[in-house]
Scaffold this active site. Sequence first.
Site, PDB file in Angstrom:
ATOM      1  N   LYS A  52      69.927   3.913  48.073  1.00  6.92           N
ATOM      2  CA  LYS A  52      70.315   4.379  49.412  1.00  6.92           C
ATOM      3  C   LYS A  52      71.595   3.673  49.854  1.00  6.92           C
ATOM      4  O   LYS A  52      72.503   4.292  50.420  1.00  6.92           O
ATOM      5  CB  LYS A  52      69.165   4.149  50.411  1.00  6.92           C
ATOM      6  CG  LYS A  52      68.009   5.123  50.191  1.00  6.92           C
ATOM      7  CD  LYS A  52      66.745   4.799  50.988  1.00  6.92           C
ATOM      8  CE  LYS A  52      65.639   5.782  50.598  1.00  6.92           C
ATOM      9  NZ  LYS A  52      64.363   5.567  51.292  1.00  6.92           N
ATOM     10  N   GLN A  96      61.695   1.052  54.759  1.00  7.85           N
ATOM     11  CA  GLN A  96      61.145   1.560  53.496  1.00  7.85           C
ATOM     12  C   GLN A  96      59.624   1.381  53.471  1.00  7.85           C
ATOM     13  O   GLN A  96      59.119   0.294  53.735  1.00  7.85           O
ATOM     14  CB  GLN A  96      61.821   0.833  52.328  1.00  7.85           C
ATOM     15  CG  GLN A  96      61.511   1.411  50.955  1.00  7.85           C
ATOM     16  CD  GLN A  96      62.050   2.823  50.743  1.00  7.85           C
ATOM     17  OE1 GLN A  96      63.072   3.214  51.295  1.00  7.85           O
ATOM     18  NE2 GLN A  96      61.352   3.600  49.953  1.00  7.85           N
ATOM     19  N   ASP A 119      64.534   9.229  58.809  1.00  7.57           N
ATOM     20  CA  ASP A 119      63.457   9.682  57.925  1.00  7.57           C
ATOM     21  C   ASP A 119      62.689  10.852  58.543  1.00  7.57           C
ATOM     22  O   ASP A 119      61.937  11.530  57.842  1.00  7.57           O
ATOM     23  CB  ASP A 119      62.439   8.539  57.714  1.00  7.57           C
ATOM     24  CG  ASP A 119      62.750   7.680  56.503  1.00  7.57           C
ATOM     25  OD1 ASP A 119      63.209   8.239  55.486  1.00  7.57           O
ATOM     26  OD2 ASP A 119      62.529   6.457  56.568  1.00  7.57           O
TER      27      ASP A 119
HETATM   28  N1  GUN Z   1      58.780   5.593  50.752  1.00 14.22           N
HETATM   29  C1  GUN Z   1      58.705   6.660  49.921  1.00 14.22           C
HETATM   30  N2  GUN Z   1      59.525   7.641  50.341  1.00 14.22           N
HETATM   31  C2  GUN Z   1      60.123   7.198  51.458  1.00 14.22           C
HETATM   32  C3  GUN Z   1      61.087   7.755  52.332  1.00 14.22           C
HETATM   33  O1  GUN Z   1      61.537   8.897  52.198  1.00 14.22           O
HETATM   34  N3  GUN Z   1      61.453   6.959  53.377  1.00 14.22           N
HETATM   35  C4  GUN Z   1      60.941   5.720  53.579  1.00 14.22           C
HETATM   36  N4  GUN Z   1      61.355   5.045  54.633  1.00 14.22           N
HETATM   37  N5  GUN Z   1      60.051   5.181  52.774  1.00 14.22           N
HETATM   38  C5  GUN Z   1      59.658   5.910  51.728  1.00 14.22           C
END
Ligand code: GUN
Length: 283
Positions: A52, A96, A119
Amino acid sequence: MAAIISGKEVSAKVREQVREECESLKAKGVTPGLAVIIVGDDPASRVYVNNKKKACAEVGFVSEEYALPAETTQEELLKLIEELNGRADINGILCQLPLPRHLDEKAVINAISPLKDVDAFHPSNVGRIMIGDYHFLPCTPAGVMELMHHAGIDAAGKSCVVIGRSNIVGKPMAMLLLHENGTVTICHSRTKNLKEICSNADILVAAVGKAKFVKADMVKEGAVVLDVGINRDENGKLCGDVDFDEVEPKASYITPVPGGVGPMTIAMLMKNTLMAAKIQNGL
Ligand code: GUN
């Protein structure tokens, strides 16, 4: 034989669009900023967070990483989010998941300002998606839709089956297919006649989290098969929720793993962060 929908290719296009738009935002004095919070040392989360950050640099965003120890308290985490909510140079906040067990995931999601919730996990954004009036779409389902659009696949009137009912993928995925006029069925671990339901699907989305779960006898001849899974097979090799070798000959379109939905998730996160920067600056 199926046409392979390349997430590598489509995600590169999306990131390029974001990069261009970012340049014009910068010309107006706005540089999109994303804060990424990671708590503990889950190796998969570490890889996702690194990717990311790399994507942010590529499209011209500023990213800040907050790598917190596994023992971080709920109060400390909420305090950080509160600070980031108040900062004008941070447009998106992402924590995350999963979080260490002693932390309350729901409270953390609720604490992120809905305008910075790139998100789209906050209940207010989830609600907005439900009624079709939203700024942000959850990254993975949005990435799947983008792949479908790119391949010219129209969900309207089609039988769409989503396997998996998570808040992050299955439920919003079903909603996005419904918005595009698909006839949607959500299957899950308690579904009785899974094979029969799946094998009637024109569009089948696998988001179960089980390696090679979808076999050829669950897929209709000519179906579109979209694989959200990221798993390791018995040899430790990366694989999806779909048994690609078995299913590919039956499908009309299929997404590979790796190189399918995975890279789209991050591209859509960039899109959401750009949107957040625009909204917060009245652009
Ligand atoms: N954990 C697995 N997929 C995601 C996601 O798309 N965003 C976040 N913040 N955590 C995750």
